[in-house]
Design a protein around this motif. Structure first.
Motif, PDB file in Angstrom:
ATOM      1  N   ILE A  95      21.556  38.932 -25.914  1.00  0.00           N
ATOM      2  CA  ILE A  95      21.195  37.837 -24.998  1.00  0.00           C
ATOM      3  C   ILE A  95      20.223  38.343 -23.927  1.00  0.00           C
ATOM      4  O   ILE A  95      19.342  37.608 -23.463  1.00  0.00           O
ATOM      5  N   ASP A  96      20.315  39.621 -23.569  1.00  0.00           N
ATOM      6  CA  ASP A  96      19.360  40.190 -22.597  1.00  0.00           C
ATOM      7  C   ASP A  96      17.947  40.169 -23.178  1.00  0.00           C
ATOM      8  O   ASP A  96      16.977  39.847 -22.489  1.00  0.00           O
ATOM      9  N   ARG A  97      17.837  40.447 -24.463  1.00  0.00           N
ATOM     10  CA  ARG A  97      16.516  40.442 -25.103  1.00  0.00           C
ATOM     11  C   ARG A  97      15.977  39.010 -25.181  1.00  0.00           C
ATOM     12  O   ARG A  97      14.773  38.784 -25.045  1.00  0.00           O
ATOM     13  N   ILE A 116       9.252  45.971 -22.762  1.00  0.00           N
ATOM     14  CA  ILE A 116       9.972  47.227 -22.989  1.00  0.00           C
ATOM     15  C   ILE A 116      11.017  47.349 -21.886  1.00  0.00           C
ATOM     16  O   ILE A 116      10.675  47.383 -20.700  1.00  0.00           O
ATOM     17  N   ASP A 117      12.290  47.377 -22.277  1.00  0.00           N
ATOM     18  CA  ASP A 117      13.371  47.479 -21.306  1.00  0.00           C
ATOM     19  C   ASP A 117      14.051  48.838 -21.480  1.00  0.00           C
ATOM     20  O   ASP A 117      14.769  49.063 -22.444  1.00  0.00           O
ATOM     21  N   ALA A 118      13.768  49.756 -20.543  1.00  0.00           N
ATOM     22  CA  ALA A 118      14.336  51.099 -20.619  1.00  0.00           C
ATOM     23  C   ALA A 118      15.638  51.139 -19.833  1.00  0.00           C
ATOM     24  O   ALA A 118      15.666  51.470 -18.647  1.00  0.00           O
ATOM     25  N   GLY A 119      16.728  50.734 -20.489  1.00  0.00           N
ATOM     26  CA  GLY A 119      18.054  50.725 -19.878  1.00  0.00           C
ATOM     27  C   GLY A 119      18.956  51.698 -20.625  1.00  0.00           C
ATOM     28  O   GLY A 119      18.523  52.804 -20.977  1.00  0.00           O
ATOM     29  N   THR A 120      20.188  51.305 -20.890  1.00  0.00           N
ATOM     30  CA  THR A 120      21.100  52.137 -21.685  1.00  0.00           C
ATOM     31  C   THR A 120      20.401  52.465 -23.010  1.00  0.00           C
ATOM     32  O   THR A 120      20.373  53.610 -23.458  1.00  0.00           O
ATOM     33  N   CYS A 121      19.858  51.415 -23.622  1.00  0.00           N
ATOM     34  CA  CYS A 121      18.989  51.577 -24.790  1.00  0.00           C
ATOM     35  C   CYS A 121      17.577  51.219 -24.352  1.00  0.00           C
ATOM     36  O   CYS A 121      17.404  50.500 -23.372  1.00  0.00           O
ATOM     37  N   ILE A 122      16.582  51.683 -25.111  1.00  0.00           N
ATOM     38  CA  ILE A 122      15.240  51.128 -24.915  1.00  0.00           C
ATOM     39  C   ILE A 122      15.147  49.988 -25.909  1.00  0.00           C
ATOM     40  O   ILE A 122      15.413  50.184 -27.105  1.00  0.00           O
ATOM     41  N   THR A 123      14.784  48.803 -25.412  1.00  0.00           N
ATOM     42  CA  THR A 123      14.545  47.708 -26.349  1.00  0.00           C
ATOM     43  C   THR A 123      13.080  47.298 -26.245  1.00  0.00           C
ATOM     44  O   THR A 123      12.494  47.300 -25.156  1.00  0.00           O
ATOM     45  N   TYR A 124      12.504  46.995 -27.386  1.00  0.00           N
ATOM     46  CA  TYR A 124      11.125  46.514 -27.487  1.00  0.00           C
ATOM     47  C   TYR A 124      11.230  45.099 -28.040  1.00  0.00           C
ATOM     48  O   TYR A 124      11.926  44.884 -29.046  1.00  0.00           O
TER      49      TYR A 124
HETATM   50  K   LIG Z   1      17.678  47.633 -22.730  1.00  0.00           K
END
Ligand SMILES: [K+]
Ligand SMILES: Nc1ncnc2c1ncn2[C@@H]1O[C@H](COP(=O)(O)OP(=O)(O)O)[C@@H](O)[C@H]1O
Ligand SMILES: CC(C)(COP(=O)(O)O)[C@@H](O)C(=O)NCCC(=O)O
Length: 243
Positions: A95-97, A116-124
């Motif tokens: 849901i964040d993506r 690009i979300d560099a959090g716990t995981c990196i999500t693209y």
């Molecule tokens: K993330």
């Protein structure tokens, strides 16, 4: 006034918005949730809505107690989003993506967007100029890389982030810092190069707990906005109310 809350896998981030302006930001841990929200609502007693996106271990039930004071909206896949979801498994998309994709679509119309979300995981997350959400990538975040090396080996110490002295690490510690930090940066630059080679007319948005650190080190110059998820939550909520 709207209180937005982002429950990530590491921390909870919150912000109070007056229309599109942030009045104050907050960061806290899962066990402090109720107490912190109470404090925020005491200070900003004009809040009419509490808007949540959670990929962490906190469900809707944790927010129901606040329904006496204000309207609570917990985003799910059933909500209306401003993009067409082309993910092959739309129900498993974080849901964040979805909120990030939504914010990118609303804020940057008629162009290709990479978030690009560099959090716990990196999500693209990639949303094309026709507002189709195509997908992206998920890989371990900075802290997770340090932890994984320690947790799944016998001899590697648990280190906390340090800027590597050189790409040729000349000790165990320096080798880990080089592998984790340089690997992290090279990965992101590599992905950006790949997207740039295939798409023109596009914007890159960098966010998450490691965004500021990263922005200084990437070969590609991109603008970091640590608040992008919370801003997107606010915008997606307003978009939903217009539907
Ligand atoms: K993330
Ligand atoms: N005080 C902190 N606690 C935990 N992580 C932090 C902190 N400050 C910066 N970070 C970095 O932020 C990243 C987690 O980002 P964040 O956006 O909070 O994650 P999530 O949204 O997944 O909860 C970690 O990789 C870590 O390197
Ligand atoms: C990939 C994530 C774990 C990222 O979480 P975060 O780093 O923001 O805490 C989250 O978006 C998630 O649980 N996604 C589900 C799988 C998917 O998006 O395909």
């Amino acid at each position: 006034m709207i209180l937005t809350i982002d429950v990530g896998n590491t921390r909870i981030k919150a912000a109070v918005f007056e229309e599109s302006t942030v009045l104050e930001n907050f960061v806290f841990e899962k066990n402090e949730l109720e107490e912190k929200i109470k404090k925020i609502l005491k200070k900003f007693s004009n809040c009419s809505d509490l808007v949540v996106a959670s990929v962490g271990k906190i469900e809707k039930e944790s927010f129901l107690a606040f329904e006496k004071e204000l309207n609570v909206h917990f985003f799910t896949h059933e909500d209306v989003f401003p993009f067409v979801n082309k993910y092959a498994t739309p129900k498993t998309l974080g849901i964040d993506r979805m909120i990030l994709a939504s914010g990118a679509t609303l804020q940057f119309p008629k162009q290709n967007r990479l978030v690009i979300d560099a959090g716990t995981c990196i999500t693209y997350d990639f949303i094309d100029e026709n507002d189709n959400y195509l997908g992206g990538a998920i890989s371990p975040g900075l802290r997770l890389r340090y932890e994984a090396l320690h947790n799944y080996t016998a001899k590697l110490p648990l280190l906390t982030f340090e800027t590597p002295e050189h790409y040729i690490g000349n000790s165990t510690k320096q080798a880990i810092h080089s592998g984790v930090v340089n690997g992290f940066v090279y990965e992101i630059d590599g992905f950006i190069d790949e997207y740039r080679a295939n798409f023109s007319n596009f914007i890159i948005i960098l966010t998450g707990g490691d965004a500021v650190f990263l922005a200084k080190r990437l070969k590609n110059t991109i603008f970091a906005n640590s608040n992008f998820l919370l801003e997107s939550l606010n915008q997606t909520f307003q978009y939903k109310n217009r539907q």
